[in-house]
Design a protein around this motif. Structure first.
Motif, mmCIF file in Angstrom:
data_model
loop_
_atom_site.group_PDB
_atom_site.id
_atom_site.type_symbol
_atom_site.label_atom_id
_atom_site.label_comp_id
_atom_site.label_asym_id
_atom_site.label_seq_id
_atom_site.Cartn_x
_atom_site.Cartn_y
_atom_site.Cartn_z
ATOM 1 N N LYS A 132 0.813 -1.213 0.000
ATOM 2 C CA LYS A 132 0.000 0.000 0.000
ATOM 3 C C LYS A 132 0.851 1.270 0.000
ATOM 4 O O LYS A 132 0.517 2.240 -0.669
ATOM 5 C CB LYS A 132 -0.917 -0.030 1.228
ATOM 6 N N GLU A 133 1.958 1.268 0.722
ATOM 7 C CA GLU A 133 2.791 2.464 0.843
ATOM 8 C C GLU A 133 3.341 2.900 -0.510
ATOM 9 O O GLU A 133 3.309 4.081 -0.844
ATOM 10 C CB GLU A 133 3.937 2.235 1.835
ATOM 11 N N GLU A 134 3.865 1.945 -1.298
ATOM 12 C CA GLU A 134 4.409 2.285 -2.614
ATOM 13 C C GLU A 134 3.317 2.825 -3.538
ATOM 14 O O GLU A 134 3.536 3.783 -4.272
ATOM 15 C CB GLU A 134 5.040 1.049 -3.259
ATOM 16 N N LEU A 135 2.166 2.193 -3.504
ATOM 17 C CA LEU A 135 1.073 2.617 -4.362
ATOM 18 C C LEU A 135 0.553 3.992 -3.948
ATOM 19 O O LEU A 135 0.268 4.839 -4.794
ATOM 20 C CB LEU A 135 -0.050 1.572 -4.343
ATOM 21 N N GLU A 136 0.455 4.228 -2.643
ATOM 22 C CA GLU A 136 0.030 5.549 -2.144
ATOM 23 C C GLU A 136 0.999 6.633 -2.597
ATOM 24 O O GLU A 136 0.572 7.717 -3.003
ATOM 25 C CB GLU A 136 -0.043 5.546 -0.616
ATOM 26 N N ASP A 137 2.301 6.350 -2.524
ATOM 27 C CA ASP A 137 3.303 7.322 -2.961
ATOM 28 C C ASP A 137 3.130 7.656 -4.444
ATOM 29 O O ASP A 137 3.199 8.817 -4.840
ATOM 30 C CB ASP A 137 4.718 6.799 -2.710
ATOM 31 N N LEU A 138 2.911 6.634 -5.269
ATOM 32 C CA LEU A 138 2.708 6.845 -6.700
ATOM 33 C C LEU A 138 1.496 7.745 -6.947
ATOM 34 O O LEU A 138 1.574 8.720 -7.698
ATOM 35 C CB LEU A 138 2.510 5.500 -7.408
ATOM 36 N N ILE A 139 0.390 7.418 -6.302
ATOM 37 C CA ILE A 139 -0.835 8.187 -6.498
ATOM 38 C C ILE A 139 -0.647 9.627 -6.040
ATOM 39 O O ILE A 139 -0.977 10.576 -6.772
ATOM 40 C CB ILE A 139 -2.022 7.540 -5.745
ATOM 41 N N GLN A 140 -0.119 9.823 -4.844
ATOM 42 C CA GLN A 140 0.043 11.174 -4.298
ATOM 43 C C GLN A 140 1.002 12.012 -5.137
ATOM 44 O O GLN A 140 0.756 13.204 -5.346
ATOM 45 C CB GLN A 140 0.506 11.115 -2.841
ATOM 46 N N ASP A 141 2.094 11.408 -5.635
ATOM 47 C CA ASP A 141 3.033 12.138 -6.491
ATOM 48 C C ASP A 141 2.346 12.642 -7.754
ATOM 49 O O ASP A 141 2.601 13.756 -8.210
ATOM 50 C CB ASP A 141 4.225 11.257 -6.877
ATOM 51 N N HIS A 142 1.476 11.821 -8.342
ATOM 52 C CA HIS A 142 0.809 12.205 -9.581
ATOM 53 C C HIS A 142 -0.373 13.151 -9.350
ATOM 54 O O HIS A 142 -0.714 13.925 -10.242
ATOM 55 C CB HIS A 142 0.379 10.962 -10.350
ATOM 56 N N LEU A 143 -0.989 13.091 -8.186
ATOM 57 C CA LEU A 143 -2.097 14.004 -7.886
ATOM 58 C C LEU A 143 -1.615 15.444 -7.697
ATOM 59 O O LEU A 143 -2.397 16.383 -7.830
ATOM 60 C CB LEU A 143 -2.844 13.557 -6.628
ATOM 61 N N LYS A 144 -0.343 15.627 -7.399
ATOM 62 C CA LYS A 144 0.202 16.971 -7.188
ATOM 63 C C LYS A 144 0.163 17.806 -8.459
ATOM 64 O O LYS A 144 0.045 19.024 -8.404
ATOM 65 C CB LYS A 144 1.647 16.881 -6.688
ATOM 66 N N ASP A 145 0.284 17.149 -9.619
ATOM 67 C CA ASP A 145 0.300 17.844 -10.900
ATOM 68 C C ASP A 145 -1.107 17.869 -11.480
ATOM 69 O O ASP A 145 -1.519 16.955 -12.196
ATOM 70 C CB ASP A 145 1.272 17.147 -11.853
ATOM 71 N N GLN A 146 -1.869 18.924 -11.174
ATOM 72 C CA GLN A 146 -3.264 19.018 -11.602
ATOM 73 C C GLN A 146 -3.411 19.087 -13.119
ATOM 74 O O GLN A 146 -4.403 18.609 -13.665
ATOM 75 C CB GLN A 146 -3.942 20.222 -10.941
ATOM 76 N N ASP A 147 -2.426 19.675 -13.804
ATOM 77 C CA ASP A 147 -2.491 19.705 -15.268
ATOM 78 C C ASP A 147 -2.403 18.298 -15.838
ATOM 79 O O ASP A 147 -3.120 17.950 -16.779
ATOM 80 C CB ASP A 147 -1.365 20.576 -15.841
ATOM 81 N N LYS A 148 -1.541 17.496 -15.260
ATOM 82 C CA LYS A 148 -1.404 16.114 -15.707
ATOM 83 C C LYS A 148 -2.681 15.313 -15.403
ATOM 84 O O LYS A 148 -3.106 14.482 -16.208
ATOM 85 C CB LYS A 148 -0.197 15.458 -15.034
ATOM 86 N N VAL A 149 -3.301 15.581 -14.268
ATOM 87 C CA VAL A 149 -4.561 14.920 -13.911
ATOM 88 C C VAL A 149 -5.633 15.296 -14.925
ATOM 89 O O VAL A 149 -6.378 14.428 -15.420
ATOM 90 C CB VAL A 149 -4.998 15.265 -12.471
ATOM 91 N N LYS A 150 -5.710 16.574 -15.281
ATOM 92 C CA LYS A 150 -6.706 17.027 -16.256
ATOM 93 C C LYS A 150 -6.493 16.368 -17.619
ATOM 94 O O LYS A 150 -7.446 16.029 -18.302
ATOM 95 C CB LYS A 150 -6.681 18.551 -16.381
ATOM 96 N N GLN A 151 -5.229 16.178 -17.997
ATOM 97 C CA GLN A 151 -4.920 15.525 -19.276
ATOM 98 C C GLN A 151 -5.463 14.084 -19.306
ATOM 99 O O GLN A 151 -5.937 13.625 -20.343
ATOM 100 C CB GLN A 151 -3.414 15.508 -19.533
ATOM 101 N N LEU A 152 -5.392 13.403 -18.187
ATOM 102 C CA LEU A 152 -5.872 12.025 -18.124
ATOM 103 C C LEU A 152 -7.365 11.960 -18.385
ATOM 104 O O LEU A 152 -7.858 11.012 -18.987
ATOM 105 C CB LEU A 152 -5.543 11.405 -16.754
ATOM 106 N N PHE A 153 -8.100 12.954 -17.947
ATOM 107 C CA PHE A 153 -9.561 12.941 -18.055
ATOM 108 C C PHE A 153 -10.078 13.655 -19.305
ATOM 109 O O PHE A 153 -11.279 13.766 -19.492
ATOM 110 C CB PHE A 153 -10.192 13.524 -16.791
ATOM 111 N N ASN A 154 -9.195 14.146 -20.161
ATOM 112 C CA ASN A 154 -9.638 14.786 -21.415
ATOM 113 C C ASN A 154 -9.351 13.917 -22.602
ATOM 114 O O ASN A 154 -8.689 13.014 -22.665
ATOM 115 C CB ASN A 154 -8.970 16.152 -21.593
#
Length: 154
Positions: A132-154
Protein backbone atom coordinates in the motif's frame (compact mmCIF):
# COMPACT_ATOMS: atom_id res chain seq x y z
CA UNK A 1 -28.25 -9.69 44.23
CA UNK A 2 -27.45 -6.08 43.35
CA UNK A 3 -23.77 -6.87 43.78
CA UNK A 4 -24.00 -9.72 41.23
CA UNK A 5 -25.81 -7.51 38.70
CA UNK A 6 -23.18 -4.76 39.12
CA UNK A 7 -20.42 -7.32 38.66
CA UNK A 8 -22.01 -8.70 35.50
CA UNK A 9 -22.54 -5.21 34.08
CA UNK A 10 -18.93 -4.29 34.83
CA UNK A 11 -17.74 -7.48 33.15
CA UNK A 12 -19.88 -6.81 30.07
CA UNK A 13 -18.64 -3.22 29.89
CA UNK A 14 -14.99 -4.31 29.98
CA UNK A 15 -15.70 -7.01 27.39
CA UNK A 16 -17.38 -4.42 25.16
CA UNK A 17 -14.40 -2.05 25.45
CA UNK A 18 -11.91 -4.81 24.68
CA UNK A 19 -13.81 -5.99 21.65
CA UNK A 20 -13.87 -2.43 20.30
CA UNK A 21 -10.12 -2.11 20.73
CA UNK A 22 -9.48 -5.30 18.78
CA UNK A 23 -10.67 -3.96 15.44
CA UNK A 24 -7.80 -3.91 12.99
CA UNK A 25 -7.76 -2.73 9.43
CA UNK A 26 -7.44 -5.40 6.80
CA UNK A 27 -4.41 -5.17 4.54
CA UNK A 28 -5.92 -4.48 1.14
CA UNK A 29 -2.96 -6.18 -0.54
CA UNK A 30 -4.15 -9.53 0.76
CA UNK A 31 -6.41 -9.36 -2.33
CA UNK A 32 -3.43 -8.99 -4.69
CA UNK A 33 -3.84 -11.24 -7.77
CA UNK A 34 -7.59 -11.52 -7.35
CA UNK A 35 -9.78 -11.96 -10.40
CA UNK A 36 -12.67 -9.87 -11.69
CA UNK A 37 -14.95 -12.89 -11.26
CA UNK A 38 -14.25 -13.05 -7.51
CA UNK A 39 -17.22 -11.05 -6.24
CA UNK A 40 -16.05 -11.36 -2.62
CA UNK A 41 -12.56 -9.98 -3.29
CA UNK A 42 -13.88 -7.10 -5.42
CA UNK A 43 -16.39 -6.24 -2.71
CA UNK A 44 -13.72 -6.21 0.01
CA UNK A 45 -11.41 -4.07 -2.10
CA UNK A 46 -14.14 -1.53 -2.91
CA UNK A 47 -15.18 -1.34 0.74
CA UNK A 48 -11.57 -0.63 1.75
CA UNK A 49 -11.12 2.28 -0.65
CA UNK A 50 -11.87 5.97 -0.09
CA UNK A 51 -15.43 6.97 -0.91
CA UNK A 52 -16.67 3.53 0.18
CA UNK A 53 -19.39 5.27 2.19
CA UNK A 54 -20.76 6.59 -1.14
CA UNK A 55 -20.71 3.17 -2.81
CA UNK A 56 -24.15 2.09 -4.03
CA UNK A 57 -23.07 -1.16 -5.64
CA UNK A 58 -21.06 -2.70 -8.44
CA UNK A 59 -21.36 -5.04 -11.40
CA UNK A 60 -18.79 -7.43 -12.81
CA UNK A 61 -18.37 -7.78 -16.56
CA UNK A 62 -16.94 -11.28 -16.95
CA UNK A 63 -18.70 -12.77 -19.99
CA UNK A 64 -16.24 -11.48 -22.57
CA UNK A 65 -13.01 -9.51 -22.73
CA UNK A 66 -12.15 -6.87 -21.78
CA UNK A 67 -13.19 -7.88 -18.28
CA UNK A 68 -14.42 -4.98 -16.26
CA UNK A 69 -16.14 -3.54 -13.24
CA UNK A 70 -18.94 -0.98 -13.16
CA UNK A 71 -19.02 0.91 -9.86
CA UNK A 72 -22.08 2.90 -8.84
CA UNK A 73 -21.66 5.79 -6.40
CA UNK A 74 -24.00 8.33 -4.86
CA UNK A 75 -23.47 11.69 -6.50
CA UNK A 76 -21.87 13.50 -3.55
CA UNK A 77 -18.14 12.73 -3.38
CA UNK A 78 -16.14 15.07 -1.14
CA UNK A 79 -12.70 14.70 -2.72
CA UNK A 80 -13.91 15.06 -6.30
CA UNK A 81 -14.84 12.64 -9.02
CA UNK A 82 -11.48 12.66 -10.78
CA UNK A 83 -9.58 11.92 -7.59
CA UNK A 84 -11.95 9.07 -6.73
CA UNK A 85 -11.65 7.59 -10.22
CA UNK A 86 -7.87 7.89 -10.23
CA UNK A 87 -7.35 6.55 -6.74
CA UNK A 88 -9.80 3.66 -6.93
CA UNK A 89 -8.91 2.55 -10.44
CA UNK A 90 -5.21 2.53 -9.52
CA UNK A 91 -5.90 0.19 -6.61
CA UNK A 92 -8.26 -2.04 -8.58
CA UNK A 93 -5.85 -2.38 -11.52
CA UNK A 94 -2.98 -3.12 -9.11
CA UNK A 95 -4.84 -5.78 -7.15
CA UNK A 96 -7.07 -7.52 -9.70
CA UNK A 97 -4.96 -9.18 -12.34
CA UNK A 98 -7.48 -9.58 -15.18
CA UNK A 99 -9.45 -6.33 -14.97
CA UNK A 100 -8.91 -4.12 -18.02
CA UNK A 101 -11.78 -1.65 -17.80
CA UNK A 102 -13.48 0.18 -14.93
CA UNK A 103 -16.57 2.31 -15.35
CA UNK A 104 -17.54 4.77 -12.63
CA UNK A 105 -21.16 5.88 -12.44
CA UNK A 106 -21.91 8.86 -10.21
CA UNK A 107 -25.69 8.77 -10.70
CA UNK A 108 -25.50 9.38 -14.43
CA UNK A 109 -22.16 11.18 -14.59
CA UNK A 110 -19.83 8.51 -15.94
CA UNK A 111 -16.09 8.04 -16.21
CA UNK A 112 -14.28 5.15 -17.83
CA UNK A 113 -10.71 4.10 -17.15
CA UNK A 114 -8.68 1.44 -18.92
CA UNK A 115 -5.67 -0.24 -17.43
CA UNK A 116 -3.57 0.55 -20.50
CA UNK A 117 -4.34 4.28 -20.36
CA UNK A 118 -3.66 4.51 -16.64
CA UNK A 119 -0.37 2.60 -16.87
CA UNK A 120 0.71 4.82 -19.77
CA UNK A 121 -0.18 7.91 -17.73
CA UNK A 122 1.82 6.66 -14.73
CA UNK A 123 4.62 5.26 -16.87
CA UNK A 124 4.53 2.13 -14.68
CA UNK A 125 3.15 -1.40 -14.71
CA UNK A 126 0.57 -1.40 -11.92
CA UNK A 127 0.97 -5.14 -11.35
CA UNK A 128 4.46 -4.60 -9.94
CA UNK A 129 3.20 -2.95 -6.73
CA UNK A 130 3.19 -5.21 -3.68
CA UNK A 131 2.26 -2.88 -0.83
CA UNK A 132 0.00 0.00 0.00
CA UNK A 133 2.79 2.46 0.84
CA UNK A 134 4.41 2.28 -2.61
CA UNK A 135 1.07 2.62 -4.36
CA UNK A 136 0.03 5.55 -2.14
CA UNK A 137 3.30 7.32 -2.96
CA UNK A 138 2.71 6.85 -6.70
CA UNK A 139 -0.84 8.19 -6.50
CA UNK A 140 0.04 11.17 -4.30
CA UNK A 141 3.03 12.14 -6.49
CA UNK A 142 0.81 12.21 -9.58
CA UNK A 143 -2.10 14.00 -7.89
CA UNK A 144 0.20 16.97 -7.19
CA UNK A 145 0.30 17.84 -10.90
CA UNK A 146 -3.26 19.02 -11.60
CA UNK A 147 -2.49 19.71 -15.27
CA UNK A 148 -1.40 16.11 -15.71
CA UNK A 149 -4.56 14.92 -13.91
CA UNK A 150 -6.71 17.03 -16.26
CA UNK A 151 -4.92 15.52 -19.28
CA UNK A 152 -5.87 12.02 -18.12
CA UNK A 153 -9.56 12.94 -18.06
CA UNK A 154 -9.64 14.79 -21.42
Amino acid sequence: MLRIVKGMLSFLFVLFLLSGCNTSKVDIFQYKNSYVGDNNAVSHILNSLPSNNHLKGFELETKEKPYGIIIHYHLEIEEGYEQTVLYNSTYLFSLIQNVELIKFDFEGMEYEMTKGNLEKWYGRDLNEFTNKEELEDLIQDHLKDQDKVKQLFN
